[in-house]
Design a protein around this motif. Structure first.
Motif, PDB file in Angstrom:
ATOM      1  N   GLU A 118      -2.648  -1.978   2.736  1.00  0.00           N
ATOM      2  CA  GLU A 118      -2.622  -3.401   2.392  1.00  0.00           C
ATOM      3  C   GLU A 118      -3.190  -3.646   0.999  1.00  0.00           C
ATOM      4  N   LEU A 148      -0.620  -2.635  -1.546  1.00  0.00           N
ATOM      5  CA  LEU A 148       0.455  -3.620  -1.647  1.00  0.00           C
ATOM      6  C   LEU A 148      -0.038  -4.884  -2.344  1.00  0.00           C
ATOM      7  N   SER A 149      -1.277  -5.263  -2.043  1.00  0.00           N
ATOM      8  CA  SER A 149      -1.789  -6.521  -2.583  1.00  0.00           C
ATOM      9  C   SER A 149      -1.955  -6.484  -4.095  1.00  0.00           C
ATOM     10  N   GLY A 203       0.174  -5.064  -5.929  1.00  0.00           N
ATOM     11  CA  GLY A 203       1.533  -5.058  -6.470  1.00  0.00           C
ATOM     12  C   GLY A 203       2.245  -3.725  -6.433  1.00  0.00           C
ATOM     13  N   MET A 204       1.646  -2.733  -5.762  1.00  0.00           N
ATOM     14  CA  MET A 204       2.336  -1.436  -5.703  1.00  0.00           C
ATOM     15  C   MET A 204       3.530  -1.519  -4.756  1.00  0.00           C
ATOM     16  N   ARG A 243      -2.864 -14.432   4.124  1.00  0.00           N
ATOM     17  CA  ARG A 243      -2.089 -13.189   4.045  1.00  0.00           C
ATOM     18  C   ARG A 243      -0.612 -13.471   3.846  1.00  0.00           C
ATOM     19  N   ASN A 294       0.163 -13.723   0.192  1.00  0.00           N
ATOM     20  CA  ASN A 294       0.252 -12.425  -0.471  1.00  0.00           C
ATOM     21  C   ASN A 294       1.341 -11.559   0.168  1.00  0.00           C
ATOM     22  N   LEU A 350       1.380 -10.103   2.917  1.00  0.00           N
ATOM     23  CA  LEU A 350       0.967  -8.981   3.765  1.00  0.00           C
ATOM     24  C   LEU A 350       1.364  -9.288   5.199  1.00  0.00           C
ATOM     25  N   VAL A 394       7.880  -7.670  -3.519  1.00  0.00           N
ATOM     26  CA  VAL A 394       6.979  -6.922  -4.400  1.00  0.00           C
ATOM     27  C   VAL A 394       6.659  -7.745  -5.639  1.00  0.00           C
ATOM     28  N   ARG A 450       4.399 -10.679  -4.757  1.00  0.00           N
ATOM     29  CA  ARG A 450       3.025 -10.248  -4.489  1.00  0.00           C
ATOM     30  C   ARG A 450       2.208 -10.135  -5.768  1.00  0.00           C
ATOM     31  N   MET A 499      -5.745 -10.066  -3.971  1.00  0.00           N
ATOM     32  CA  MET A 499      -6.421 -10.330  -2.706  1.00  0.00           C
ATOM     33  C   MET A 499      -7.758  -9.603  -2.626  1.00  0.00           C
TER      34      MET A 499
END
Lengths: 250, 214
Positions: free
Chosen positions: A123, A126-127, A129-130, B16, B19, B21, B47, B50, B55
């Motif tokens: 998470e 991902l957060s 930006g990957m 979440r 973002n 998630l 992507v 995001r 976060m």
């Protein structure tokens, strides 16, 4: 007692010449098994449809049947029905058998290691930006490797020793040479003892490799500096309280 | 902006979703000039979307295999494609800003909870996104470490960064927020200035909630 040390020393140079074959066989098989295992583990980790089911059967079969049976199937059985296998060499069959067999174990190890990495790591990746691929490559897999190493080395050790079964395919590795010598000299104890030493030494080297890898990969998880400091504080606390001889559990 | 409310009311889930998630079941999410429609969104868009926000997690979620500095520089290099040297330089400046100069080479396990969370904030800061999302940033911390983290968030607020914070620290919410949102059972019950919500709430449910926690 009839124990001839010379029977052992005579065997040494013969095995030295054959040890290359054992190493080549083990190394090629380990490499092939690892590549296969990573692919299977990723398929199972991401539950890729269709392939997921196939890999399940694959793992079940290769873990569920003896290696010796698998080697015989490959080398003696398959060529009878499938002409493609007629030209397979003993070495090829041994590598194929060993890598198929042990990749099943390694795949499960790697899958478990991937699952052991906290979801929060993904998470976080991902957060920022990957992409999923970047997260796997840079965050999850490096952490999973550390978890997998002890078990992977374990399987590799098993593999090295199991390469001795290749003598049944007529491959001239150290076990085959030992068999030959023992049969002609009748020095069974000396011969098998000698070959034991050969395996043991090779495994000892692998153990060293494992220790080195664990130390290297574990650097990020050492708490040394903080630990030492807090131990001092706690010990001082007890000393100030007048309690002597209090020792922290290791 | 702060989001408050009883646990299980959907505050974190809401955050979440911003973002991505958590995938919202329906609706549209807008950050700045970027809109994502959940019914027709493509993976690549997710992507991209995001990258509009960053976060901070309750359990820090620092990359365990990377040092404090690397945690901050990682996304700059991999996502923003900034040259390695420059990224490290920028990350170094942020380390200073979060008061952790000298801890660059420490791994997360070698840092205290408060320090880890400050690195987490630094990691988000470095990305300079339109908005920073905080998911209960101090809930997992020992009481004595809460202060240093709140202090840092406050300094960010003073810089005028857009932030959305899910928190149980009412005093803090009152001090730093322009707006406070009260959520319960997945819906927004009330929204207003800190005064309106936290000091003289008109809604009985909010009153009861505040009464219980203070």
């Amino acid at each position: 007692m009839d124990f001839k040390v010379q029977a052992m020393t005579d065997l040494f140079p013969i095995l030295f010449k054959a040890v290359g074959m054992t190493l080549k066989l083990s190394f090629s098989s380990a490499l092939a098994a690892l590549v296969l295992a990573v692919a299977i583990a990723l398929i199972r980790h991401f539950k890729i449809k269709f392939l997921y089911g196939i890999t399940g059967i694959y793992i079940s079969f290769f873990r569920g049947t003896p290696l010796l049976v698998q080697l015989f199937l490959l080398y003696y059985g398959l060529p009878q029905v499938f002409p493609v296998f007629i030209n397979i060499t003993a070495f090829g069959a041994a590598v194929l058998g060993l890598s198929l067999h042990f990749s099943a174990y390694m795949a499960e190890t790697i899958r478990g290691a991937l699952a052991s990495v906290d979801k929060g790591q993904t998470e976080a990746g991902l957060s920022v930006g990957m992409t999923n691929l970047q997260v796997m490559k840079r965050i999850v897999i490096p952490q999973a490797i550390r978890v997998a190493v002890p078990s992977l080395v374990n399987t590799s050790i098993d593999m090295l020793k199991s390469s001795s079964l290749a003598f049944t395919l007529g491959l001239a590795e150290i076990m085959a040479k030992t068999q030959l010598e023992a049969a002609s000299s009748y020095r069974f104890l000396e011969s098998y003892l000698t070959v034991s030493i050969f395996y043991w030494v090779m495994v000892a080297v692998l153990e060293r490799v494992q220790r080195y890898l664990e130390k290297r990969l574990g650097r990020a998880y050492e708490q040394r500096s903080r630990d030492v400091k807090s131990r001092g504080i706690i010990q001082r606390f007890w000393r100030d309280k007048g309690i002597k001889g209090y020792k922290l559990p290791a | 902006m702060s989001i408050i409310g009883p646990s299980g009311s959907g505050k974190s889930t809401f955050l979440r979703c911003l973002n991505y998630l958590e995938e919202p079941t329906r609706g549209r999410v807008t950050i700045g000039d970027t809109v994502v429609d959940t019914s027709s969104v493509h993976r690549k868009e997710v992507v991209k979307f995001r990258r509009k926000s960053s976060m901070i997690f309750q359990s820090y979620n620092l990359f365990k295999n990377k040092t404090a500095l690397e945690n901050i520089a990682e996304a700059l290099i991999v996502v923003r494609k900034i040259d390695g040297k420059q990224a490290v330089e920028r990350a170094g400046k942020i380390m200073k800003k979060i008061g952790l100069e000298g801890k660059e080479d420490s791994y997360p396990t070698q840092l205290s909870g408060g320090q880890q969370q400050r690195v987490g904030i630094g990691r988000a800061m470095a990305l300079e996104t339109d908005v920073i999302l905080f998911d209960e940033p101090t809930s997992a911390l020992d009481p004595e470490l809460v202060g240093e983290v709140l202090e840092l968030i406050k300094s960010l607020a003073e810089e005028g960064r857009s932030m959305i914070i899910v928190t149980h620290e009412m005093k803090f919410a009152r001090e730093v927020s322009d707006r406070v949102v009260f959520m319960e059972d997945g819906i927004i019950l009330a929204e207003g200035t800190p005064e309106e919500i936290l000091v003289s709430p008109k809604n009985k449910r909010i009153e009861a909630f505040l009464g219980k926690i203070s």
